[in-house]
Design a protein around this motif. Structure first.
Motif, PDB file in Angstrom:
ATOM      1  N   ARG A   4       5.850 -11.392  -4.351  1.00 35.46           N
ATOM      2  CA  ARG A   4       6.768 -10.240  -4.252  1.00 35.46           C
ATOM      3  C   ARG A   4       7.132  -9.967  -2.806  1.00 35.46           C
ATOM      4  NH1 ARG A   4       3.843  -6.146  -8.428  1.00 35.46           N
ATOM      5  NH2 ARG A   4       4.583  -7.151 -10.327  1.00 35.46           N
ATOM      6  N   SER A   5       6.138 -10.027  -1.930  1.00 39.37           N
ATOM      7  CA  SER A   5       6.371  -9.771  -0.509  1.00 39.37           C
ATOM      8  C   SER A   5       7.351 -10.798   0.081  1.00 39.37           C
ATOM      9  CB  SER A   5       5.049  -9.804   0.245  1.00 39.37           C
ATOM     10  OG  SER A   5       5.270  -9.662   1.630  1.00 39.37           O
ATOM     11  N   GLU A   6       7.165 -12.058  -0.302  1.00 39.40           N
ATOM     12  CA  GLU A   6       8.033 -13.115   0.220  1.00 39.40           C
ATOM     13  C   GLU A   6       9.454 -12.974  -0.329  1.00 39.40           C
ATOM     14  OE1 GLU A   6       6.115 -16.920  -0.262  1.00 39.40           O
ATOM     15  OE2 GLU A   6       4.420 -16.291   0.966  1.00 39.40           O
ATOM     16  N   VAL A   7       9.609 -12.519  -1.558  1.00 43.54           N
ATOM     17  CA  VAL A   7      10.939 -12.329  -2.141  1.00 43.54           C
ATOM     18  C   VAL A   7      11.636 -11.182  -1.430  1.00 43.54           C
ATOM     19  CG1 VAL A   7      12.174 -11.580  -4.220  1.00 43.54           C
ATOM     20  CG2 VAL A   7      10.391 -13.333  -4.386  1.00 43.54           C
ATOM     21  N   VAL A   8      10.914 -10.107  -1.175  1.00 46.62           N
ATOM     22  CA  VAL A   8      11.501  -8.954  -0.488  1.00 46.62           C
ATOM     23  C   VAL A   8      11.920  -9.349   0.929  1.00 46.62           C
ATOM     24  CG1 VAL A   8      10.974  -6.676   0.487  1.00 46.62           C
ATOM     25  CG2 VAL A   8      10.314  -7.221  -1.866  1.00 46.62           C
ATOM     26  N   GLU A   9      11.096 -10.132   1.605  1.00 50.32           N
ATOM     27  CA  GLU A   9      11.427 -10.573   2.968  1.00 50.32           C
ATOM     28  C   GLU A   9      12.669 -11.455   2.973  1.00 50.32           C
ATOM     29  OE1 GLU A   9       8.054 -12.460   4.733  1.00 50.32           O
ATOM     30  OE2 GLU A   9       6.850 -10.640   4.677  1.00 50.32           O
ATOM     31  N   ALA A  24      15.163 -11.284   0.935  1.00 51.82           N
ATOM     32  CA  ALA A  24      16.368 -10.544   0.494  1.00 51.82           C
ATOM     33  C   ALA A  24      17.111  -9.901   1.633  1.00 51.82           C
ATOM     34  CB  ALA A  24      15.975  -9.473  -0.517  1.00 51.82           C
TER      35      ALA A  24
END
Length: 61
Positions: free
Chosen positions: A54-59, A61
């Motif tokens: 989740r953290s990597e996806v948010v970063e 985006a």
């Protein structure tokens, strides 16, 4: 020693590191019935991996 990756800064570990921890955990228990403790630790590893992804996806985006 626990296979759970540590995040002493509170920041999520990289998803690749969390994934490798899961792989090591599962390989170490190949062919053996998992205990309730094993399943609980696996659930923790999955939660760590989920947070990392989740953290990597948010970063990204």
């Amino acid at each position: 020693m626990s296979p759970t990756p540590s995040a002493p800064t509170g920041a999520p570990v990289p998803a690749s590191e969390a994934n490798e921890s899961i792989r090591r955990f599962v390989r170490a228990r190949r062919g053996v019935a998992w205990s309730a403790q094993d399943m609980a630790e696996y659930a923790v590893l999955l939660e760590i991996w989920t947070l990392a992804v989740r953290s990597e996806v948010v970063e990204a985006a």
